[in-house]
Design an enzyme around this catalytic site. Sequence first.
Site, mmCIF file in Angstrom:
data_model
loop_
_atom_site.group_PDB
_atom_site.id
_atom_site.type_symbol
_atom_site.label_atom_id
_atom_site.label_comp_id
_atom_site.label_asym_id
_atom_site.label_seq_id
_atom_site.Cartn_x
_atom_site.Cartn_y
_atom_site.Cartn_z
ATOM 1 N N ALA A 330 13.880 16.272 11.967
ATOM 2 C CA ALA A 330 13.009 17.044 12.858
ATOM 3 C C ALA A 330 11.695 17.378 12.156
ATOM 4 O O ALA A 330 11.192 16.609 11.357
ATOM 5 C CB ALA A 330 13.746 18.283 13.355
ATOM 6 N N SER A 331 11.178 18.562 12.396
ATOM 7 C CA SER A 331 9.836 18.904 11.905
ATOM 8 C C SER A 331 9.795 19.233 10.421
ATOM 9 O O SER A 331 8.709 19.479 9.879
ATOM 10 C CB SER A 331 9.282 20.081 12.710
ATOM 11 O OG SER A 331 9.111 19.715 14.058
#
Length: 625
Positions: A330-331
């Site tokens: 993810a981020s």
Amino acid sequence: MRKRRTAIRDRHAEAALFGRRVIFSLVVVVAVFGVLLVNMYQLQVVDFQTFQTRSNDNRIKVVPLAPNRGIIYDRHGRILAENRPVLSLELIPERVPNLEQTLADLTELLGLTTEDLERFERNRLRERRFEQVILLDQLSEQQAATFAARQHEYPGISIEARLVRHYPYGEALTHALGYVAKINQRDAERLKAKGVAANYAATRTIGKLGVEGYYEEQLHGTVGYQQVEVDIHGRQLRTLAVEPPIPGQDLVLEIDVELQQAAQEILAGNRGSLILMDPRDGAILAMVSQPSYDPNWFAQGITVAQYQSLLNSRHSPLLNRATQGGYPPASTIKPHLGIVGLEEGIVTADTRIWDPGWYQIKGVNHRYRDWLSWGHGWVDINTAIIESCDTYYYDLALKLGVDTISEHMTQYGFGERTGIDIGEESAAVMPSRGWKRARFNQPWYAGETVSIGIGQSYWTVTPMQLAVSTAVLANRGKRPVPRLLRAIQDGGIELPAVVEERLPVQLKNPEHWEIALDAMQGVVTSIKSSSRRAFSDTPYTSAGKTGTAQVKSIGQDEEYDAEAIDERFRDNAMYIGFAPVEAPEVVVVVAAENVIGGGSSVAAPMARQLLDAYFKADEVVANAP
């Protein structure tokens, strides 16, 4: 009629014949005695050593003695794995008058189970009648006292003491320590292939996983022997000589058991992993994988019901999520990708793009949504990291291309094993065009590159890889190899573990480190960051990055509602960080599966709690007299 004359005996001929017979007999006797003498010489002189050895083999039996397994300590000297004496009820079948009736009586007296009796029967068939067989392992105090009071009624049965492995902290350290269990056929074949089977002649268990398995050679020790005189049936008569076994070496780990327990409590009720690592040398201070299980089950003889409960659990407690769990990053990888964009000249610190809340590839109708539906407006790299702007990274990833991303990310340790000193580790997946062609025989699509920009698509990482990649950021390029071992203790001498490093990440412009790191510090301090609340009022400085990994694809016109969908389809909450910013001492990684909330609301507070526990413990150690 004329009378015949009587023949006169030829005494000379008879004497000659007798003499020849005597000589022949004498030659035969001498030849026989010569053969006997030659055979006696052969047996008593030439072949003396051979027959002496064979005689001793029949008379003298060499009994192997198991060495004591090495103890495992944490960095402050607290015992993590030890050897505890236990009592077992053992019997010699030939000395038990009525075995069937005796077993029935003991079942009533001690509460033997059907499983106990079946295990005894299997063991009895493998042993000779005059050898001891375990009937009941690990007697309770009440069972031992009950039998001791009536032992005179049961000839051939006795209580014996032996050592078994014990893990005092139970499931808190299972995936780091591993466990020992009985040597099975596969283990026996492997030991034989390595030429060390003789060293396990008296050993019942072997390290299977974790530190116990990885450092089996150091922990096991060297087998000893005792020579005993036996009768023709193999029964021991007396001990002739003893060569004591050499105990295994003790291990000191980098683990701090208090931090380990704190991490376990923080993650309680969730599936996932927490890691606390020193970025300077890769020392693992805490490594938790949840759910876990009690390693004493295996060390003390796991039951079929217990093993089935672990195998059939939908939560996969046997999986070490810290090193084997495959999560979309993810981020959390946005700082890394930002550096790649800077290095490749795709963006600069001043480059800005407009974020309306979505991103669209030219010529494609599909819109890739930003987590903030109304968008972030004009965004540069600093804002993109602090506010975790997806649109910025959609655009950046498409301009970089998946192969360029893959090439750079491999330098941070993604897509390969970190080298941590346990055997259970996955390389996860760092995708590329070639990888997809080899794996699925399909081409790579631009839309997949867009998803790679926010750490989704085929990209998976282990929490340990995230810890290493975060250490690379904190160290400005230096890439440590994570390790659990701190030192080996051998005869009062402490041998420090070897500190290893992989090739560092070298940037064309070192200032790019500072751009990413400043933004990571802004993640926990900026009013624009959703993680600021989790790290408010900390007595230390820190930097980090949150991530919310999508588990199930959401349609273009659908809205994500965590409470309305099945738990297994909820997002994963991720966080990476380090502290203090000025001179990083510790890296923290959080991966919480299928939670209600995201990286900033779930994972970041967990990271804060663990960092608080670290600095509190560090302060206590620093102030100790």
